[in-house]
Design a protein around this motif. Structure first.
Motif, PDB file in Angstrom:
ATOM      1  N   PHE A   1      -8.611   3.241  -1.008  1.00  0.00           N
ATOM      2  CA  PHE A   1      -9.342   4.053  -1.776  1.00  0.00           C
ATOM      3  C   PHE A   1     -11.515   3.898  -1.428  1.00  0.00           C
ATOM      4  CE2 PHE A   1     -11.096   6.203  -5.217  1.00  0.00           C
ATOM      5  CZ  PHE A   1     -11.681   7.804  -4.701  1.00  0.00           C
ATOM      6  N   TYR A   2     -11.341   2.684  -2.198  1.00  0.00           N
ATOM      7  CA  TYR A   2     -12.867   1.882  -1.867  1.00  0.00           C
ATOM      8  C   TYR A   2     -13.434   2.668  -1.023  1.00  0.00           C
ATOM      9  CZ  TYR A   2     -12.061   2.528  -7.445  1.00  0.00           C
ATOM     10  OH  TYR A   2     -11.304   2.614  -8.686  1.00  0.00           O
ATOM     11  N   ASP A   3     -12.906   1.516  -0.474  1.00  0.00           N
ATOM     12  CA  ASP A   3     -13.212   0.999   1.519  1.00  0.00           C
ATOM     13  C   ASP A   3     -13.081   2.219   2.353  1.00  0.00           C
ATOM     14  OD1 ASP A   3     -12.802  -1.636   1.016  1.00  0.00           O
ATOM     15  OD2 ASP A   3     -11.002  -1.423   1.367  1.00  0.00           O
ATOM     16  N   ARG A   4     -12.315   3.016   1.848  1.00  0.00           N
ATOM     17  CA  ARG A   4     -12.895   4.471   2.124  1.00  0.00           C
ATOM     18  C   ARG A   4     -13.964   5.298   1.983  1.00  0.00           C
ATOM     19  NH1 ARG A   4      -7.381   4.992   2.311  1.00  0.00           N
ATOM     20  NH2 ARG A   4      -7.175   6.263   0.443  1.00  0.00           N
ATOM     21  N   ARG A   5     -13.966   5.382   0.579  1.00  0.00           N
ATOM     22  CA  ARG A   5     -15.294   6.017  -0.198  1.00  0.00           C
ATOM     23  C   ARG A   5     -16.847   5.162   0.252  1.00  0.00           C
ATOM     24  NH1 ARG A   5     -16.158   6.076  -6.414  1.00  0.00           N
ATOM     25  NH2 ARG A   5     -17.147   4.138  -5.811  1.00  0.00           N
TER      26      ARG A   5
END
Length: 191
Positions: A64-68
């Protein structure tokens, strides 16, 4: 350790021998120690959810944080990149590069007029200092450093002369007369 290895080897050999005679499968020991699963005596229905093989739950870190981060990075790059690309395109299409022309008599060109591209000219005019200003600044720094070196040499010469002649600051102050010092208390300290 050796005993465990021998015990393991003996068990595998015994199970293999039983399996070879089909006795092991009737006892439910077929492949028990030989890195396999024992086959059940009764067929059991197994659900593989849609018949695409076993579905395993693989534990993996969240993305999630990588994609964000990547989405925000792409957004801000495009937020600044699109106007910059549009501006550069308009400058190249509407203004174009400068052409070489004869300098009129008595005209002194500015330092940014020597650049060919209009963006380079704008950068040289607004962000960079002129070569004359850089030259004057460098000359001022050199003059200050030369004055400092000259003062240091003068100070060293003055100190050398003061030591040689004995006319330092310690000579300029008059000392009190030794006769004025009262030695009465030092003469009889027991009073």
């Amino acid at each position: 350790m050796v005993a465990m290895s021998l015990l393991w080897w003996a068990a595998v050999t015994a199970v293999a021998a039983l399996s070879a005679r089909r006795l092991g499968t009737r006892l439910g020991l077929g492949g028990f120690l030989s890195r396999g699963f024992p086959k059940p005596l009764v067929p059991v229905p197994v659900r593989h959810s849609g018949d695409h093989g076993k579905r395993l739950f693989v534990v993996k870190p969240s993305g999630f944080y990588d994609r964000r981060f990547l989405n925000l990075l792409k957004f801000y790059i495009l937020l600044t990149g699109i106007p910059v690309v549009i501006g550069i395109t308009l400058v190249n299409v509407l203004i174009g590069e400068a052409e070489l022309a004869e300098i009129p008599e008595g005209y002194i060109p500015e330092h940014w007029e020597y650049y060919k591209h209009p963006i380079s000219r704008w950068i040289a005019r607004t962000l960079y200092d002129s070569p004359e200003k850089n030259y004057e600044r460098t000359m001022a720094i050199l003059q200050i450093e030369a004055e400092k070196a000259e003062l240091q040499l003068k100070e060293l010469e003055v100190r050398r002369l003061m030591r040689a002649r004995g006319d330092g600051p310690w000579v300029q102050y008059p000392t009190i007369d030794k006769e004025l010092i009262d030695h009465f208390q030092k003469a009889s300290p027991d009073n």
